[in-house]
Write a protein that holds these residues in place. Sequence first.
Motif, PDB file in Angstrom:
ATOM      1  N   CYS A  81      10.132   6.894  -8.062  1.00 21.56           N
ATOM      2  CA  CYS A  81      10.436   7.680  -6.954  1.00 21.56           C
ATOM      3  C   CYS A  81       9.829   8.944  -6.780  1.00 21.56           C
ATOM      4  O   CYS A  81       9.558   9.424  -5.988  1.00 21.56           O
ATOM      5  CB  CYS A  81      11.807   8.654  -7.572  1.00 21.56           C
ATOM      6  SG  CYS A  81      11.841   9.963  -8.694  1.00 21.56           S
ATOM      7  N   CYS A  82       8.785   9.120  -7.589  1.00 21.10           N
ATOM      8  CA  CYS A  82       7.960  10.114  -7.510  1.00 21.10           C
ATOM      9  C   CYS A  82       6.136  10.119  -8.102  1.00 21.10           C
ATOM     10  O   CYS A  82       5.093  10.660  -7.491  1.00 21.10           O
ATOM     11  CB  CYS A  82       8.475  11.828  -8.457  1.00 21.10           C
ATOM     12  SG  CYS A  82       8.831  11.549 -10.019  1.00 21.10           S
ATOM     13  N   SER A  83       5.935  10.233  -8.926  1.00 24.16           N
ATOM     14  CA  SER A  83       4.677   9.350  -9.090  1.00 24.16           C
ATOM     15  C   SER A  83       3.584   8.524  -9.159  1.00 24.16           C
ATOM     16  O   SER A  83       4.178   7.602  -8.150  1.00 24.16           O
ATOM     17  CB  SER A  83       4.859   8.863 -10.918  1.00 24.16           C
ATOM     18  OG  SER A  83       5.429   9.125 -12.144  1.00 24.16           O
TER      19      SER A  83
ATOM     20  N   GLN B  89       1.187  -1.296   0.265  1.00 23.54           N
ATOM     21  CA  GLN B  89      -0.009   0.464   0.003  1.00 23.54           C
ATOM     22  C   GLN B  89       0.817   0.980   0.009  1.00 23.54           C
ATOM     23  O   GLN B  89       1.781   1.601   1.066  1.00 23.54           O
ATOM     24  CB  GLN B  89      -1.040  -0.079   1.454  1.00 23.54           C
ATOM     25  CG  GLN B  89      -1.822  -1.448   1.093  1.00 23.54           C
ATOM     26  CD  GLN B  89      -2.663  -0.862   0.040  1.00 23.54           C
ATOM     27  OE1 GLN B  89      -3.513   0.146  -0.020  1.00 23.54           O
ATOM     28  NE2 GLN B  89      -2.912  -2.522  -0.636  1.00 23.54           N
ATOM     29  N   VAL B  90       0.524   2.329  -1.284  1.00 18.56           N
ATOM     30  CA  VAL B  90       1.264   3.821  -1.036  1.00 18.56           C
ATOM     31  C   VAL B  90       0.439   4.338  -0.686  1.00 18.56           C
ATOM     32  O   VAL B  90      -0.852   5.331  -0.974  1.00 18.56           O
ATOM     33  CB  VAL B  90       1.971   3.423  -2.297  1.00 18.56           C
ATOM     34  CG1 VAL B  90       2.377   5.060  -2.224  1.00 18.56           C
ATOM     35  CG2 VAL B  90       2.482   2.823  -3.323  1.00 18.56           C
ATOM     36  N   PRO B  91       1.010   5.137   0.566  1.00 22.15           N
ATOM     37  CA  PRO B  91      -0.024   5.831   1.324  1.00 22.15           C
ATOM     38  C   PRO B  91      -0.082   7.619   0.964  1.00 22.15           C
ATOM     39  O   PRO B  91       1.639   7.404   0.204  1.00 22.15           O
ATOM     40  CB  PRO B  91       0.248   5.575   2.890  1.00 22.15           C
ATOM     41  CG  PRO B  91       1.902   5.034   2.978  1.00 22.15           C
ATOM     42  CD  PRO B  91       2.107   4.724   1.907  1.00 22.15           C
ATOM     43  N   GLU B  92      -0.102   8.385   1.047  1.00 24.52           N
ATOM     44  CA  GLU B  92      -0.014  10.047   1.426  1.00 24.52           C
ATOM     45  C   GLU B  92       1.202  10.464   1.319  1.00 24.52           C
ATOM     46  O   GLU B  92       1.603   9.639   2.922  1.00 24.52           O
ATOM     47  CB  GLU B  92      -1.076  10.731   0.867  1.00 24.52           C
ATOM     48  CG  GLU B  92      -0.991  12.630   0.938  1.00 24.52           C
ATOM     49  CD  GLU B  92      -1.661  12.868   0.625  1.00 24.52           C
ATOM     50  OE1 GLU B  92      -1.979  14.310   0.371  1.00 24.52           O
ATOM     51  OE2 GLU B  92      -2.636  12.578   1.956  1.00 24.52           O
TER      52      GLU B  92
ATOM     53  N   SER C 275       6.710   7.942  -1.677  1.00 20.69           N
ATOM     54  CA  SER C 275       7.214   7.387  -2.604  1.00 20.69           C
ATOM     55  C   SER C 275       7.140   5.995  -3.116  1.00 20.69           C
ATOM     56  O   SER C 275       6.993   5.234  -2.512  1.00 20.69           O
ATOM     57  CB  SER C 275       8.577   7.507  -3.510  1.00 20.69           C
ATOM     58  OG  SER C 275       9.030   6.883  -3.412  1.00 20.69           O
ATOM     59  N   ILE C 276       6.309   5.500  -4.081  1.00 20.24           N
ATOM     60  CA  ILE C 276       6.300   4.214  -4.634  1.00 20.24           C
ATOM     61  C   ILE C 276       7.409   3.214  -4.486  1.00 20.24           C
ATOM     62  O   ILE C 276       7.286   2.301  -3.860  1.00 20.24           O
ATOM     63  CB  ILE C 276       6.026   3.973  -6.479  1.00 20.24           C
ATOM     64  CG1 ILE C 276       5.044   4.723  -6.371  1.00 20.24           C
ATOM     65  CG2 ILE C 276       6.006   2.186  -6.976  1.00 20.24           C
ATOM     66  CD1 ILE C 276       4.544   4.267  -7.896  1.00 20.24           C
ATOM     67  N   ALA C 277       8.673   4.585  -4.775  1.00 20.62           N
ATOM     68  CA  ALA C 277       9.979   3.599  -4.382  1.00 20.62           C
ATOM     69  C   ALA C 277      10.304   3.261  -2.955  1.00 20.62           C
ATOM     70  O   ALA C 277      10.644   2.301  -2.726  1.00 20.62           O
ATOM     71  CB  ALA C 277      11.418   4.495  -5.380  1.00 20.62           C
TER      72      ALA C 277
ATOM     73  N   LYS D  71      14.056  -4.323  -4.568  1.00 20.05           N
ATOM     74  CA  LYS D  71      15.434  -4.307  -4.668  1.00 20.05           C
ATOM     75  C   LYS D  71      14.493  -3.267  -6.040  1.00 20.05           C
ATOM     76  O   LYS D  71      14.518  -2.975  -6.691  1.00 20.05           O
ATOM     77  CB  LYS D  71      16.079  -4.658  -5.322  1.00 20.05           C
ATOM     78  CG  LYS D  71      17.659  -3.555  -6.029  1.00 20.05           C
ATOM     79  CD  LYS D  71      18.821  -4.721  -6.365  1.00 20.05           C
ATOM     80  CE  LYS D  71      19.891  -4.331  -6.231  1.00 20.05           C
ATOM     81  NZ  LYS D  71      19.768  -3.205  -7.656  1.00 20.05           N
ATOM     82  N   VAL D  72      15.057  -1.849  -5.315  1.00 23.26           N
ATOM     83  CA  VAL D  72      14.068  -0.372  -6.733  1.00 23.26           C
ATOM     84  C   VAL D  72      15.516   0.468  -7.228  1.00 23.26           C
ATOM     85  O   VAL D  72      15.726   1.003  -5.572  1.00 23.26           O
ATOM     86  CB  VAL D  72      13.433   0.321  -6.004  1.00 23.26           C
ATOM     87  CG1 VAL D  72      13.175   1.564  -7.056  1.00 23.26           C
ATOM     88  CG2 VAL D  72      11.993  -0.160  -5.811  1.00 23.26           C
ATOM     89  N   ASP D  73      15.866   0.969  -8.187  1.00 24.52           N
ATOM     90  CA  ASP D  73      17.225   1.344  -8.390  1.00 24.52           C
ATOM     91  C   ASP D  73      16.790   2.840  -8.360  1.00 24.52           C
ATOM     92  O   ASP D  73      16.237   3.124  -9.207  1.00 24.52           O
ATOM     93  CB  ASP D  73      17.650   0.994  -9.648  1.00 24.52           C
ATOM     94  CG  ASP D  73      18.384  -0.472  -9.741  1.00 24.52           C
ATOM     95  OD1 ASP D  73      18.859  -0.592  -8.804  1.00 24.52           O
ATOM     96  OD2 ASP D  73      18.172  -0.846 -10.491  1.00 24.52           O
ATOM     97  N   VAL D  74      17.305   3.795  -7.455  1.00 24.25           N
ATOM     98  CA  VAL D  74      16.899   5.232  -7.730  1.00 24.25           C
ATOM     99  C   VAL D  74      18.073   6.050  -7.632  1.00 24.25           C
ATOM    100  O   VAL D  74      19.261   5.369  -7.360  1.00 24.25           O
ATOM    101  CB  VAL D  74      15.698   5.894  -6.540  1.00 24.25           C
ATOM    102  CG1 VAL D  74      14.989   5.159  -6.157  1.00 24.25           C
ATOM    103  CG2 VAL D  74      16.810   5.354  -4.732  1.00 24.25           C
ATOM    104  N   SER D  75      17.996   7.095  -7.777  1.00 26.73           N
ATOM    105  CA  SER D  75      19.304   7.631  -7.869  1.00 26.73           C
ATOM    106  C   SER D  75      19.287   9.567  -6.879  1.00 26.73           C
ATOM    107  O   SER D  75      18.706   9.921  -5.811  1.00 26.73           O
ATOM    108  CB  SER D  75      20.115   7.834  -8.762  1.00 26.73           C
ATOM    109  OG  SER D  75      21.331   9.525  -8.956  1.00 26.73           O
ATOM    110  N   CYS D  76      18.528  10.317  -8.194  1.00 31.44           N
ATOM    111  CA  CYS D  76      17.768  11.221  -7.789  1.00 31.44           C
ATOM    112  C   CYS D  76      16.534  11.466  -7.057  1.00 31.44           C
ATOM    113  O   CYS D  76      16.709  12.122  -6.024  1.00 31.44           O
ATOM    114  CB  CYS D  76      17.887  12.283  -9.415  1.00 31.44           C
ATOM    115  SG  CYS D  76      15.946  11.994 -10.088  1.00 31.44           S
ATOM    116  N   GLU D  77      15.830  10.741  -6.875  1.00 26.06           N
ATOM    117  CA  GLU D  77      14.570  10.783  -6.128  1.00 26.06           C
ATOM    118  C   GLU D  77      13.458  11.961  -6.814  1.00 26.06           C
ATOM    119  O   GLU D  77      13.349  12.671  -5.588  1.00 26.06           O
ATOM    120  CB  GLU D  77      15.060  11.008  -4.742  1.00 26.06           C
ATOM    121  CG  GLU D  77      16.186   9.319  -4.719  1.00 26.06           C
ATOM    122  CD  GLU D  77      15.926   9.391  -3.244  1.00 26.06           C
ATOM    123  OE1 GLU D  77      14.903   8.872  -2.484  1.00 26.06           O
ATOM    124  OE2 GLU D  77      17.287   9.210  -2.458  1.00 26.06           O
ATOM    125  N   GLU D  78      14.035  12.629  -7.351  1.00 24.09           N
ATOM    126  CA  GLU D  78      13.519  13.635  -8.190  1.00 24.09           C
ATOM    127  C   GLU D  78      12.550  13.441  -9.251  1.00 24.09           C
ATOM    128  O   GLU D  78      12.226  15.053 -10.073  1.00 24.09           O
ATOM    129  CB  GLU D  78      13.814  15.339  -7.480  1.00 24.09           C
ATOM    130  CG  GLU D  78      14.683  15.230  -6.113  1.00 24.09           C
ATOM    131  CD  GLU D  78      15.594  16.305  -6.722  1.00 24.09           C
ATOM    132  OE1 GLU D  78      16.911  17.251  -7.448  1.00 24.09           O
ATOM    133  OE2 GLU D  78      16.239  17.242  -5.567  1.00 24.09           O
TER     134      GLU D  78
END
Length: 318
Positions: free
Chosen positions: A305-307, A245-248, A251-253, A262-269
């Motif tokens: 990371c953001c959507s 569950q992704v609460p308000e 982020s999904i990540a 495992k989620v590859d992220v970098s900028c997170e923006e």
Amino acid sequence: MDHESVKVVIARRELQTPEIVVLELAPADGAKLPPFEAGAHIDVQVSDDIVRQYSLSNAFEDGGVYRLGILNDPNSRGGSRTIHAQFAEGDEISISLPRNHFPLDMSAAHTILFGGGIGITPMIAMAYALKKAGKSFELHYCCRSSANAAFVDELASQFGDRLSLHFDDGADEQKLAPAAMLQSPREGLHVYVCGPTGFMDWIIDTAKQAGLPSAQIHFEYFSAEVDTSGAAFEVFAAASGVTVQVPEGVSIANALKAAGVKVDVSCEEGVCGTCICDVLEGTPDHRDHFLNDEEKECGDQMAVCCSRAKSARLVLDI
């Protein structure tokens, strides 16, 4: 760093302004660095848990170096601040091989390059490529003041009257007026812009209002505000067999990572594309600055990371 990495040495470090450091990177083992095309960037392993993307700003010659210009961002989450404080000449660091999400269309009849602040870095490489190919172009460098501008002497000597400098504290006639420049865009014109979000939105919106097709407006965001507001929703990570569950406000990540996925992220923006994931079911609520309008319309990939989601459930290939 999940992309193939190479070891390099900081061969030269120069503080061009109080807030902009320029680094030249040479291979650590004496071998040649792979070539790159204008618009490319590399990932820099800043520390064990921090990876950041920086544009390559030079004209690459065989056997040459990679050059970065890095702003000591007051809103730094540890990347640029660490580089300014700790990276020194002679240090060995890890970087990725060059990747290009901001390629230059060499078929354009005329190209206008807009660089705002540190966003000038990819524009320099583009200007060198256009000059070498004998193409028609102009380069506009916008800064708060001359004291904040790096690379000015180099740009003036290399690009002459193709270069225009625009400083916020300069004379009115020196200030950038994109609406007048783009009022009647010539056929085959392509526009490129990089810099602070507000500056980029201004140029992009002006170009669209002038009637320039989206395919001829090119941009690369360095950073962006992340909006994680909105209703909660469910995400099923199909490859991992995990449902979260992704609460308000989350982020999904981060929701997936908390569940052990495992989620590859970098900028997170939402600007670098590292976390782009295929969407198998559901409707994304795109909030990134990486995918173009057509890719967002397709709805088959998203930046986790953001959507967020417009549907109650998303199924992702992760």
